[in-house]
Motif scaffolding. Structure first.
Motif, PDB file in Angstrom:
ATOM      1  N   ARG A 165       3.197  20.252 -44.740  1.00  0.00           N
ATOM      2  CA  ARG A 165       2.038  20.145 -44.910  1.00  0.00           C
ATOM      3  C   ARG A 165       1.239  19.819 -45.941  1.00  0.00           C
ATOM      4  N   ASP A 166       1.707  20.044 -47.187  1.00  0.00           N
ATOM      5  CA  ASP A 166       1.165  19.539 -48.396  1.00  0.00           C
ATOM      6  C   ASP A 166       2.161  18.462 -48.624  1.00  0.00           C
TER       7      ASP A 166
ATOM      8  N   ARG B  23      -1.459  10.639 -39.091  1.00  0.00           N
ATOM      9  CA  ARG B  23      -0.477  10.964 -39.928  1.00  0.00           C
ATOM     10  C   ARG B  23      -0.774  12.254 -40.736  1.00  0.00           C
ATOM     11  N   ALA B  24      -1.952  12.860 -41.034  1.00  0.00           N
ATOM     12  CA  ALA B  24      -2.148  13.775 -42.081  1.00  0.00           C
ATOM     13  C   ALA B  24      -2.081  14.965 -41.182  1.00  0.00           C
TER      14      ALA B  24
ATOM     15  N   ARG C 233       6.555  15.929 -40.862  1.00  0.00           N
ATOM     16  CA  ARG C 233       7.267  14.878 -41.316  1.00  0.00           C
ATOM     17  C   ARG C 233       6.389  14.280 -42.402  1.00  0.00           C
ATOM     18  N   ALA C 234       6.893  13.289 -43.205  1.00  0.00           N
ATOM     19  CA  ALA C 234       5.848  12.710 -44.340  1.00  0.00           C
ATOM     20  C   ALA C 234       5.877  11.339 -44.282  1.00  0.00           C
ATOM     21  N   ASP C 235       4.725  10.672 -44.349  1.00  0.00           N
ATOM     22  CA  ASP C 235       4.612   9.195 -44.092  1.00  0.00           C
ATOM     23  C   ASP C 235       3.920   8.973 -45.453  1.00  0.00           C
ATOM     24  N   TRP C 236       4.549   7.922 -46.302  1.00  0.00           N
ATOM     25  CA  TRP C 236       3.864   7.595 -47.355  1.00  0.00           C
ATOM     26  C   TRP C 236       3.616   6.158 -47.503  1.00  0.00           C
ATOM     27  N   ALA C 237       2.567   5.543 -47.920  1.00  0.00           N
ATOM     28  CA  ALA C 237       2.455   4.314 -48.386  1.00  0.00           C
ATOM     29  C   ALA C 237       2.576   4.105 -49.847  1.00  0.00           C
TER      30      ALA C 237
END
Ligand SMILES: CC(C)(COP(=O)(O)OP(=O)(O)OC[C@H]1O[C@@H](n2cnc3c(N)ncnc32)[C@H](O)[C@@H]1OP(=O)(O)O)[C@@H](O)C(=O)NCCC(=O)NCCS
Length: 188
Positions: A8-9, A62-63, A68-72
């Protein structure tokens, strides 16, 4: 058991040359180019094509994905979009998840960015979440990716024979993982 909303964070992760920020529609144009880049598609076995609207919807959503975590990945020197890194397939009961990375294209391959991104994510996952295991799959012909994963502590634990059919040819897939308890030189 770890919380099902453990991501979440999702923090910004900063390395020497790369900053990982939550993936949003802010990188839409770069992300569209990345999805159509032929060498990346071959190395990730991407058969699907996506419309602009589908990609906007994906990035916009995505947010709200708390499991799950999606990073650019952005180059710190100039803010350029370098690619994405993802932790997904969360299995809270077994404290396990999957990892994947794809850089934007050949112009940014082979300069150490993939190694830096993967180390940032692996270090974060084991330092800040209760996850015990990160797993992944990589095509057996993708020696550069395998090398990066091994440098970051992943070990080959199996082979899925002929799991990829690409341009009429079949290829094996390697299964790899890194555990919290693995001794990995340089892990933060
Ligand atoms: C795979 C990927 C993330 C690697 O990131 P990268 O920034 O290109 O890789 P790095 O520069 O950090 O490291 C590459 C390493 O592989 C080595 N390498 C390169 N080509 C190699 C080859 N053919 N065989 C063995 N090792 C090779 C390099 O020497 C380097 O290792 P070293 O630091 O010990 O010298 C990136 O190339 C990419 O996104 N490729 C397209 C998508 C993809 O393949 N994703 C993985 C799908 S599972």
């Amino acid at each position: 058991m770890i919380p099902p909303d453990v991501f979440r964070d999702q923090p910004v992760l900063t390395g020497a040359r790369v900053r990982l920020v939550p993936l949003t529609v802010a990188v839409l144009e770069e992300y569209l180019a990345f999805l159509h880049e032929p060498e990346g598609r071959r190395l990730t076995g991407t058969h699907a094509t996506f419309t602009r609207d589908q990609v906007v919807g994906y990035l916009d959503s995505r947010a709200e994905q708390v499991d799950r975590a999606d990073w650019a990945a952005l180059r710190i020197s100039d803010g350029a979009f370098l690619g994405e890194a993802v932790v997904n397939d969360l299995d809270p009961e077994n404290e396990s998840a999957s990892y994947r990375i794809a850089l934007a294209g050949p112009s940014v391959f082979g300069q150490g960015f993939g190694t830096e991104v993967t180390r940032l994510v692996v270090d974060h996952v084991f330092a800040a979440t209760g996850l015990h295991r990160l797993g992944l799959e990589v095509f057996a012909f993708n020696a550069r990716a395998r090398r990066v994963y091994e440098k970051c502590g992943f070990q080959v634990e199996g082979r899925l024979r002929d799991a990829l059919l690409w341009d009429g040819e079949r290829h094996d897939v390697l299964v790899m993982s890194v555990l919290r308890t693995d001794v990995v030189p340089g892990r933060g």
